[in-house]
Design an enzyme around this catalytic site. Structure first.
Site, short mmCIF file in Angstrom:
data_model
loop_
_atom_site.label_atom_id
_atom_site.label_comp_id
_atom_site.label_asym_id
_atom_site.label_seq_id
_atom_site.Cartn_x
_atom_site.Cartn_y
_atom_site.Cartn_z
N CYS A 102 11.54 4.59 4.05
CA CYS A 102 11.73 5.91 4.65
C CYS A 102 13.01 5.91 5.50
O CYS A 102 14.10 5.85 4.96
CB CYS A 102 10.49 6.30 5.45
SG CYS A 102 10.24 8.09 5.54
N HIS A 189 5.94 5.67 1.96
CA HIS A 189 5.33 4.57 2.70
C HIS A 189 4.37 3.78 1.79
O HIS A 189 3.23 4.20 1.57
CB HIS A 189 4.57 5.11 3.92
CG HIS A 189 5.46 5.62 4.99
ND1 HIS A 189 6.04 4.81 5.93
CD2 HIS A 189 5.90 6.88 5.27
CE1 HIS A 189 6.78 5.53 6.75
NE2 HIS A 189 6.72 6.78 6.37
N GLU A 191 2.91 1.04 2.51
CA GLU A 191 1.97 0.27 3.30
C GLU A 191 0.68 1.01 3.62
O GLU A 191 -0.32 0.39 4.00
CB GLU A 191 2.64 -0.18 4.61
CG GLU A 191 2.93 0.92 5.63
CD GLU A 191 4.26 1.63 5.40
OE1 GLU A 191 4.77 2.25 6.35
OE2 GLU A 191 4.79 1.57 4.27
#
EC number: 6.3.5.2
Length: 533
Positions: A102, A189, A191
């Protein structure tokens, strides 16, 4: 990889180091994202060591980590804002793989000569990721298309020279980019759980691109910690605060394994414990740990110090300060004591400091790291400060601790003081103990104790009108809090069965006469914290 010796002010010189006896790591640079610590968790789950550091950390501070690659986190900034954080130049000079997430991707683009612009169509939420190329080391084994979680207002208008677009979404033509130097960027993202295949990308980066080995285990950590503890302590003496929780139990067990009788454990009854807490804890430690334990009754001392204190931050400071005074007093009685051992964890450190990134606001002081007075005479030893809670449990299992200790729900260091809104008094403590005992008893009876991260009662400072029989009552409102979580950095409220909540509520209002109303907290973290104070 090592940094060659250099004259002061010279550019760092990087040397390939293939010595696998050195622990490998991935270094994550934090730009202020709420998900930064989650990136670290995902890497650790692969049995690869990583650390989260500020975006402006100099090479000298991370060289000892033997990094095999770098990850740049997301963040709230725009690269064109005055003072916007940027990645250190040495990560590009190192020739090691880099993954920007990002804002991290935008920083790479900006610093390497590309163009970042504000997007007319912001992307927040789910999007479908489509591959732009047939083969990519980073996207290998990714389903096509794949749902990802977007959260950005800026976009890549022009990639730096030598970069190729590897994937796109409907509103983002460059959702993934990379070059032949193994520098990559993601505009989403990977994660978070909302990117269900994001772990595939992270694994590809860590193993296929950075060539890391999955060799970071709790067994290795024990051996490394024993060596470090012996080096730090030498012939010194250590006292360790036992709370009854898994963190202090693991700390005590690990240090005892390293230095034996140089460790003395101190269990302080501060008057802020749950019902039967002290007796249960002492029983477990005396029967399973085989250590020197001193019991200190400091109930009056703590409660007197808390008299009139209503601010939650001040409560934590008072309790932390009083704990240190108790330990200093006990250290004087024992003779020469050099170290105080604490069960500080990685999330405690991250949440308590202003931020490793200087971009996030401090949430609250942790009792282990925020309440320590500047004049403390004992040196700290914190062998768990780079571990997550689940890793601590694995470490406890490796050390042979009993399951009843390993799988206990977390209990805050300040104890019931931060579950009483307003001033802490003996009367309020007894009310809360009774209500909390009911909550825990019924959760266990329903076999949900290990399904939730934490479950407890809070005594609010609100009173309300009620009716008991034919009489009007004016009693306290008790809140029930139960959450699910992996590491306490984020949490969701637990969907307890209505029947269970009904039983808990009925028992509390019938058995705790000072309470006439019970509510259930359905707030998640963020925006709320798990504890009310």
């Amino acid at each position: 990889m090592e940094i060659a010796k250099e004259k002061s002010g010279a550019k760092p010189e990087f040397i390939d180091n293939e010595d696998e006896s050195l622990r490998e790591s991935i270094v994550i640079f934090d730009f202020g994202s709420q998900y930064s610590l989650l990136i670290a968790r995902r890497i650790r789950e692969m049995h690869v060591y990583c650390e989260l550091v500020s975006h402006d950390t100099p090479w000298e501070k991370i060289a000892h980590l033997n990094p095999r690659g770098f990850i740049l986190s997301g963040g709230p900034s725009s690269v064109y804002e005055a003072g916007a954080p940027l990645a250190p130049a040495y990560i590009f000079e190192s020739k090691l793989p880099v993954l920007g997430i990002c804002y991290g991707m935008q920083a790479i683009t900006h610093q390497l000569g590309g163009v970042v612009e504000h997007s007319e169509k912001r992307e927040y939420g789910h999007a479908l990721l489509h591959s732009s190329v047939a083969n990519s080391d980073l996207l290998s084994d990714m389903p096509e298309p794949s749902p990802v979680w977007m959260s950005h207002g800026d976009r890549i208008e022009k990639m730096p020279a030598g970069f190729t677009a590897l994937a796109y979404t409907e509103n983002c033509p460059v959702a993934v980019m990379g070059n032949e130097a193994d520098i990559y960027g993601l505009q989403f993202h990977p994660e978070v759980v909302h990117s269900p295949n994001g772990k595939i990308i992270l694994k590809n980066f860590v193993f296929n691109i950075c060539k890391c080995h999955a060799n970071w285990t709790m067994g290795n950590y024990i051996q490394e910690s024993i060596h470090n503890i012996r080096e730090q302590v030498g012939d010194g003496q250590v006292i360790c605060a036992l709370s009854g929780g898994v963190d202090s139990a693991v700390v005590a067990s690990l240090i005892h394994k390293a230095i034996g009788d140089q460790l003395t454990c101190i269990y302080v009854n501060n008057g802020l414990l749950r019902r039967e807490e002290a007796d249960r804890t002492l029983h477990v430690f005396k029967n399973h740990m085989g250590m020197k334990i001193i019991y200190v009754d400091a109930v009056d001392r703590f409660l007197d110090s808390l008299s009139g204190v209503t601010d939650p931050e001040q409560k934590r400071k008072v309790i932390g300060s009083e704990f240190i005074k108790v330990f200093e007093d006990e250290a004087c009685k024992l003779g020469k004591i050099d170290f105080l051992a604490q069960g500080t964890l990685y999330p405690d450190v991250i949440e308590s400091v202003s931020s490793v990134s200087k971009a996030s606001a401090k949430i609250k002081s942790h009792h282990n790291v925020g309440g320590l007075p500047a004049h403390m005479k004992l040196k700290l030893i914190e062998p768990l400060r780079y571990l997550f809670k689940d890793e601590v449990r694995l470490l406890g299992k490796e050390l042979g601790l009993p399951d009843e200790m390993i799988w206990r729900q977390p209990f805050p260091g300040p104890g019931l003081a931060i579950r009483i809104i307003g001033e802490v008094t003996r009367e309020k403590l007894e009310i809360l103990r009774a209500a909390d005992w009911i909550v825990m008893s019924e959760i266990k009876k329903a076999k949900m104790y290990h399904q939730v991260w934490q479950s407890f009662a809070i005594l609010t400072d609100v009173k309300s009108v009620g009716v008991m029989g034919d009489f009007r009552t004016y009693g306290y409102l008790v809140a029930i809090r139960a959450v699910t979580s992996e590491d306490a950095m984020t949490a969701d409220w637990a969907k307890l069965p209505y029947d269970l909540l009904s039983v808990i509520s009925n028992r509390i209002v019938n058995e705790v006469k000072e309470v006439n109303r019970v509510v259930y907290d359905i707030s998640s973290k963020p925006p709320s914290t798990i504890e009310w104070e």
